[in-house]
Design an enzyme around this catalytic site. Structure first.
Site, PDB file in Angstrom:
ATOM      1  N   LYS A 137       0.825  -1.210   0.000  1.00 54.80           N
ATOM      2  CA  LYS A 137       0.000   0.000   0.000  1.00 54.80           C
ATOM      3  C   LYS A 137       0.865   1.268   0.000  1.00 54.80           C
ATOM      4  O   LYS A 137       0.399   2.331  -0.401  1.00 54.80           O
ATOM      5  CB  LYS A 137      -0.976  -0.014   1.171  1.00 54.80           C
ATOM      6  CG  LYS A 137      -1.875  -1.263   1.252  1.00 54.80           C
ATOM      7  CD  LYS A 137      -2.533  -1.625  -0.041  1.00 54.80           C
ATOM      8  CE  LYS A 137      -3.393  -2.883  -0.045  1.00 54.80           C
ATOM      9  NZ  LYS A 137      -2.810  -4.115   0.473  1.00 54.80           N
ATOM     10  N   TYR A 187     -11.610 -15.144   3.367  1.00 51.66           N
ATOM     11  CA  TYR A 187     -10.645 -14.077   3.615  1.00 51.66           C
ATOM     12  C   TYR A 187     -10.153 -14.115   5.062  1.00 51.66           C
ATOM     13  O   TYR A 187     -10.960 -14.171   5.985  1.00 51.66           O
ATOM     14  CB  TYR A 187     -11.298 -12.719   3.319  1.00 51.66           C
ATOM     15  CG  TYR A 187     -10.401 -11.556   3.640  1.00 51.66           C
ATOM     16  CD1 TYR A 187      -9.405 -11.174   2.751  1.00 51.66           C
ATOM     17  CD2 TYR A 187     -10.533 -10.861   4.833  1.00 51.66           C
ATOM     18  CE1 TYR A 187      -8.557 -10.121   3.052  1.00 51.66           C
ATOM     19  CE2 TYR A 187      -9.695  -9.807   5.140  1.00 51.66           C
ATOM     20  CZ  TYR A 187      -8.711  -9.444   4.246  1.00 51.66           C
ATOM     21  OH  TYR A 187      -7.877  -8.412   4.548  1.00 51.66           O
ATOM     22  N   TYR A 205      -2.375 -12.737   3.141  1.00 53.21           N
ATOM     23  CA  TYR A 205      -2.118 -12.520   1.715  1.00 53.21           C
ATOM     24  C   TYR A 205      -0.928 -13.356   1.206  1.00 53.21           C
ATOM     25  O   TYR A 205      -1.108 -14.325   0.476  1.00 53.21           O
ATOM     26  CB  TYR A 205      -1.839 -11.032   1.449  1.00 53.21           C
ATOM     27  CG  TYR A 205      -2.978 -10.119   1.805  1.00 53.21           C
ATOM     28  CD1 TYR A 205      -4.002  -9.894   0.894  1.00 53.21           C
ATOM     29  CD2 TYR A 205      -3.041  -9.475   3.035  1.00 53.21           C
ATOM     30  CE1 TYR A 205      -5.063  -9.052   1.198  1.00 53.21           C
ATOM     31  CE2 TYR A 205      -4.099  -8.630   3.350  1.00 53.21           C
ATOM     32  CZ  TYR A 205      -5.101  -8.424   2.429  1.00 53.21           C
ATOM     33  OH  TYR A 205      -6.141  -7.593   2.734  1.00 53.21           O
TER      34      TYR A 205
HETATM   35  C1  PLP Z   1      -3.532  -5.430   0.356  1.00 55.65           C
HETATM   36  C2  PLP Z   1      -2.522  -6.501   0.337  1.00 55.65           C
HETATM   37  C3  PLP Z   1      -2.373  -7.359  -0.763  1.00 55.65           C
HETATM   38  C4  PLP Z   1      -3.284  -7.339  -1.941  1.00 55.65           C
HETATM   39  O1  PLP Z   1      -3.059  -6.256  -2.803  1.00 55.65           O
HETATM   40  P1  PLP Z   1      -4.248  -5.667  -3.643  1.00 55.65           P
HETATM   41  O2  PLP Z   1      -3.676  -4.552  -4.394  1.00 55.65           O
HETATM   42  O3  PLP Z   1      -5.312  -5.282  -2.659  1.00 55.65           O
HETATM   43  O4  PLP Z   1      -4.762  -6.748  -4.536  1.00 55.65           O
HETATM   44  C5  PLP Z   1      -1.346  -8.288  -0.747  1.00 55.65           C
HETATM   45  N1  PLP Z   1      -0.529  -8.401   0.311  1.00 55.65           N
HETATM   46  C6  PLP Z   1      -0.653  -7.618   1.399  1.00 55.65           C
HETATM   47  C7  PLP Z   1       0.273  -7.837   2.534  1.00 55.65           C
HETATM   48  C8  PLP Z   1      -1.642  -6.642   1.451  1.00 55.65           C
HETATM   49  O5  PLP Z   1      -1.771  -5.884   2.535  1.00 55.65           O
END
Ligand code: PLP
Length: 332
Positions: free
Chosen positions: A49, A263, A289
């Site tokens: 992010k 999720y 993730y």
């Molecule tokens: C948000 C996030 C993702 C996914 O990325 P997107 O752009 O939302 O698809 C992957 N890994 C981590 C650690 C995240 O925080």
């Protein structure tokens, strides 16, 4: 592509390294695996992010905002990094947190939750899973406006045409580093969530005529709606950046086999993958993730999906602060 025409703040004063993972590659008996260390991006705790916020916060500042409002899950990395960017810029930040797992919000929880407070979040609004989160964000923004404040809304995950520019830039960085390392990648594996990372990376790769397959491992939605969502944002980015290369639906590669019960719900594959990468390479993945994405990559290597590939690049998108709220899931 000329990304310099978009306003940008810099939160990482270096390129994140690409490292070879020889012990992991040996353990899997597969192709050479490399990792792009976006877990080492700037702002508190790093992660993907940060790249999106460079463009989003620059836009907010240009529009004279004094407060950013965004949303996410109760352990959202995106929310943590948005509060961090706001702190760094002297902006206020308010969050709308969605309890995707019922009653999962606890103000005193650890991990990212602790960091929201530590980094100075102005207010937290909690809503139930499945509610209209965008509407709740709008209500918070309207309330601020009525008090004379200037809110700027950042969508969940920072995944719009502005935020995703961060991953178009990342794709360009990867191509440049690949050239300098003299390593040609046969595939890039990443987590496909709110889509900004997947769509931005795919746009940067196709827009540079590199045609490296970009393989997205889903962590939330099923394959078809996830593919639609990635395709939609990718097409918007092509329009914004004036990329004329045709894009086919088959260029959007999504696997939904590694989500498990849903999720943020742990899977056995995730736990094994997180342990394996920690114990072979001393790199911390995350439970929501990258642990699932790595579980997917490992399984796809074992199934021969990458047969013929010499070099694979795994995009480490961060998230390790969330590990510390999952400790009881790791060692029974
Ligand atoms: C948000 C996030 C993702 C996914 O990325 P997107 O752009 O939302 O698809 C992957 N890994 C981590 C650690 C995240 O925080």
């Amino acid at each position: 592509m000329n990304l310099s025409r978009y306003p940008r703040r810099r939160y990482t004063p270096y390129q994140t390294p690409i490292e070879e993972l020889p012990r992991l590659s040996a353990a899997l008996g597969g192709p050479a695996i490399y990792v792009k260390r976006d877990d080492l991006l700037g702002l508190a705790g790093g992660g993907n992010k940060t790249r999106k916020l460079e463009f989003l916060i620059a836009d907010a500042l240009e529009r004279g905002a004094d407060t950013v409002v965004t949303c996410g899950a109760v352990q959202s990395n995106h929310c943590r990094l948005t509060v961090a960017a706001a702190a760094k810029e002297g902006l206020h930040c308010q969050l709308v947190l969605e309890q995707r797992v019922p009653n999962s919000y606890d103000r005193h929880a650890g991990g990212n939750n602790f960091l929201f407070e530590l980094l100075g979040v102005e207010d937290v609004h909690v809503v139930d899973g499945g509610s209209d989160v965008a509407a709740a964000v709008q209500r918070v923004a309207d309330e601020l406006t009525s008090k004379g404040r200037k809110p700027y809304i950042i969508p969940g995950g920072g995944s719009n045409e502005t935020g995703a520019l961060g991953y178009v830039a990342c794709a360009q960085e990867i191509l440049q580093q690949s050239f300098e390392l003299a390593v040609s990648f046969d595939g890039i594996v990443l987590t496909s969530g709110s889509t900004g990372t997947h769509a931005g990376t795919l746009t940067g790769i196709v827009g540079n005529n590199a045609r490296i397959p970009v393989v997205g491992i889903g962590i939330n939605r099923k394959k078809e709606p996830q593919t639609d969502a990635v395709l939609d944002l990718t097409q918007k980015l092509f329009g914004k950046l004036g990329i004329e290369t045709p894009l086919a639906r088959k260029d959007v590669i999504v696997f939904d086999d590694y989500i498990g019960e849903g999720y943020s719900r742990p899977t056995e594959g995730m736990i094994e993958a997180v342990k394996l990468v920690a114990r072979t390479e001393a790199i911390l993945l995350d439970p929501v993730y990258t642990g699932k994405a790595m579980a997917g990559m490992i399984d796809l290597i074992k199934k021969g999906y990458f047969a013929g590939a010499k070099n694979l690049l795994f995009l480490h998108t961060g998230g390790s602060p969330a590990l510390y709220v999952y400790t009881d899931k790791f060692f029974a």
